[in-house]
Design a protein around this motif. Structure first.
Motif, short mmCIF file in Angstrom:
data_model
loop_
_atom_site.label_atom_id
_atom_site.label_comp_id
_atom_site.label_asym_id
_atom_site.label_seq_id
_atom_site.Cartn_x
_atom_site.Cartn_y
_atom_site.Cartn_z
N VAL A 24 -37.33 45.11 57.78
CA VAL A 24 -36.70 45.24 56.54
C VAL A 24 -36.19 43.89 55.57
CG1 VAL A 24 -34.18 45.73 55.35
CG2 VAL A 24 -35.71 47.53 56.83
N LYS A 75 -37.97 40.98 55.68
CA LYS A 75 -39.09 41.00 54.87
C LYS A 75 -39.61 41.31 53.51
CE LYS A 75 -42.88 37.94 55.25
NZ LYS A 75 -42.50 36.54 53.62
N GLU A 76 -39.39 42.71 53.91
CA GLU A 76 -40.36 43.39 53.02
C GLU A 76 -38.72 43.87 51.31
OE1 GLU A 76 -42.79 44.24 52.67
OE2 GLU A 76 -43.64 44.27 54.35
N VAL A 77 -37.73 43.95 52.13
CA VAL A 77 -36.29 43.88 50.76
C VAL A 77 -36.45 42.22 49.92
CG1 VAL A 77 -34.22 44.03 50.40
CG2 VAL A 77 -35.17 45.66 52.10
N GLN A 103 -25.40 42.38 45.38
CA GLN A 103 -24.83 43.72 46.18
C GLN A 103 -26.41 44.97 45.76
OE1 GLN A 103 -22.31 46.69 42.47
NE2 GLN A 103 -23.59 46.20 40.95
N ASP A 104 -27.07 44.68 44.88
CA ASP A 104 -28.44 45.16 44.76
C ASP A 104 -29.11 45.05 46.28
OD1 ASP A 104 -29.78 45.83 41.63
OD2 ASP A 104 -27.77 46.60 43.23
N PHE A 109 -27.18 46.30 49.25
CA PHE A 109 -27.36 47.63 50.34
C PHE A 109 -29.53 47.95 50.25
CE2 PHE A 109 -26.22 51.98 49.17
CZ PHE A 109 -28.16 52.36 48.59
N GLY A 110 -30.10 47.16 50.27
CA GLY A 110 -31.56 47.25 50.81
C GLY A 110 -31.57 46.78 51.92
N TYR A 137 -29.12 49.69 53.45
CA TYR A 137 -29.98 50.96 53.73
C TYR A 137 -31.76 51.39 54.46
CZ TYR A 137 -32.52 55.45 52.06
OH TYR A 137 -32.69 56.51 52.14
N GLY A 138 -32.50 49.84 54.26
CA GLY A 138 -33.12 50.04 55.38
C GLY A 138 -33.06 49.67 56.87
N LEU A 189 -38.45 37.19 52.76
CA LEU A 189 -38.03 36.08 52.53
C LEU A 189 -39.26 35.46 54.34
CD1 LEU A 189 -34.62 37.11 53.70
CD2 LEU A 189 -35.49 35.85 52.15
N SER A 190 -38.92 33.90 54.14
CA SER A 190 -39.97 33.45 55.00
C SER A 190 -39.59 34.04 56.41
CB SER A 190 -40.45 32.07 54.60
OG SER A 190 -39.10 31.33 55.28
#
Lengths: 149, 156, 202
Positions: free
Chosen positions: C154, C156-158, C36-37, C40-41, C44-45, C161-162
């Protein structure tokens, strides 16, 4: 003589009937005009207008809604009421007629005494319409016109 | 290693930042960065963007009501799974229904007494005419409550 | 009441998927708690709307429950979840744009929405004000990025991921991931250049 004695009460009864009849026919329209400033500049939901904000949020995506003013008019048919709006604007409303469960209103918006908007709208009893949005102070003006009769 | 080979190529700096370069290329770019203030600045900027994003996202996650999500999902799944007849039986057999029904009756009674407007089945307003010194106009109806909004642009 | 099974952290993906396909309620609980986190990230991003992001994440889990039988395990479960989330976010944005058919500047401006709240920190009032302004600006600029570029940024930053993982989720080429990410960062860097000087952000 007997006729004369009857005449005055008869006349009085006629007048009362006529007046009360016209008073019964004259519906007055209660109109509440709320002026709201919507903007992106802040995150603010004015606690005075929660229901209006909820309606607006279903369509708009502003982050701030602020009630600037609220005015009430009580108008007879054909009578024009005026509400001052920001930016040298005036809102003029004239109830024209009742059409079923709606009142027909003639709405004018003037800016610096020049007519900018004219509209004829039929609003449900205890319903409203929102008109907007002239730019104003970094945001947009919205006018919520609510009526009841 | 020549400077021109691993020169100030922003996209390569980004791939370095993301650790997406092959081993040899990574080493070359790393050596270049050590001597290049502009590329060092580029890395700092990338880090700043990451920090800004992460910071805002963490706040959003902490403020989101994720606690109720699990039950909401489970309830949705259960509702979908129950056969229609079961849904009906469950509804009538539930004691909670009685409480809910009583509450609903009270609410209906309250609103009928206080003469609140009935649920809207017609748009709040019918615009018979609209004109003026405007450059555009849009008439919108809100999805559920069917409130009407007239949105216009004054001519400048 | 949550069963003991859902307390364990030792659920591997194959076991989780098998139980999800059986409709095991505990497995759904684990799925929600694990993802869920992260989801959601991502939501939201991309949408930058808190309530809509919650709705999207709920919809994603519900979709998974309905379509888990189609999951064949060719990609990771997490990839599948992220892909559904991204698609839901992009569909949400397209539905939003379709609702407003005419072009009208006040309604087109979609840079409103939930701005992250201020954080108190150890900085002085002056520095705090600058940081507040910078955060606000960053999110405004991020929202202005094209959807495709923002989605890559998003992910990449959340999730860190490669490029290959992002390419798999979005079903694009690795080179496209690289170029969209570069585009996103370049745009953000340029518009925030004066604020991103040495020492501003730690």
């Amino acid at each position: 003589m007997a006729l004369k004695k009857l005449l005055l009460p008869l006349l009085a009864a006629f007048l009362v009937g006529a007046l009360s009849g016209s008073a019964w026919a004259e519906t007055r329209i209660n109109i509440v005009v709320k002026t709201v400033l919507a903007s992106h500049d802040a995150t603010f939901a004015d606690p005075q207008i929660p229901a209006l904000i909820q309606r607006l949020q279903s369509v708009f995506r502003y982050s701030s809604y602020r009630l600037l003013s609220e005015e009430t008019l009580n108008l007879a048919m054909g009578e024009t009421g005026a509400v001052s709006l920001p930016g040298k604007r005036v809102l003029k409303i004239t109830p024209v007629r009742i059409a079923g469960d709606r009142v027909e209103l003639r709405v004018l918006i003037l800016k610096e005494k020049q007519q900018t908007i004219q509209s004829t709208i039929q609003i449900l009893n205890r319903g409203s319409i929102v008109m907007g949005g002239p730019e104003h102070e970094g945001g947009y003006l919205l006018f919520d016109i609510f009526n009841s009769f | 290693m020549t400077k021109s080979h691993t020169g100030c190529d922003r996209s390569r700096i980004d791939r370095f930042f993301d650790k997406e370069l092959g081993h040899d290329e990574y080493a070359q770019v790393r050596d270049h960065i050590r001597q290049c203030p502009a590329c060092q600045e580029a890395l700092r900027e990338n880090q700043a963007l990451s920090t800004l994003f992460r910071s805002g996202l963490d706040k959003a996650v902490s403020q989101a009501n994720l606690a109720g999500l699990e039950e909401a999902v489970l309830n949705q799944i259960r509702k979908k799974r129950a056969p229609w007849w079961r849904k009906g039986i469950d509804l009538f057999a539930s004691r909670k229904l009685l409480v809910a029904a009583s509450a609903m009756a009270a609410i209906i009674l309250f609103f009928s007494i206080t003469r609140q407007p009935a649920p809207v089945s017609a748009p709040s307003a019918i615009v018979k005419s609209f004109s003026g010194d405007i450059s555009s106009v849009m008439i919108i109806e809100t999805p559920k409550s069917r409130n009407v909004i007239i949105w216009y642009n004054e001519s400048s | 009441m949550v069963s003991k099974e859902t307390d364990t952290d030792t659920w591997d993906e194959d076991r989780l998927v098998a139980l999800l396909k059986q409709g095991h309620e505990g497995a759904f609980r684990v799925l929600v708690r694990q993802y869920q986190d992260k989801l959601f990230g991502i939501a939201y991003g991309i949408t930058m709307e808190r309530e809509e992001s919650l709705d999207i994440v709920q919809d994603v889990f519900f979709k998974v429950s309905r379509h888990i039988h189609t999951f064949q395990g060719k990609a990771k479960l997490s990839t599948w979840l992220r892909r559904i989330t991204i698609n839901e976010c992009l569909n949400w944005q397209r539905r939003w744009k379709r609702r407003l058919r005419w072009h009208h500047q006040p309604l087109e401006r979609d840079d409103a929405g939930d701005c992250p709240e201020l954080a108190t920190n150890k900085y002085s009032p002056g520095a705090l004000f600058q940081e507040k302004e910078l955060e606000k600006l960053f999110w405004e600029r991020l929202k202005k990025l094209p959807e495709e570029a923002r989605a890559v940024f998003v992910l990449k930053e959340v999730e860190g991921l490669s490029y290959d993982e992002i390419a798999g989720i979005l079903k694009i080429k690795r080179g496209t991931v690289s170029s969209r990410l570069f585009y996103a960062r370049e745009n953000l860097r340029k518009s925030l250049k004066e604020y991103l000087s040495e020492g501003e952000i730690q």
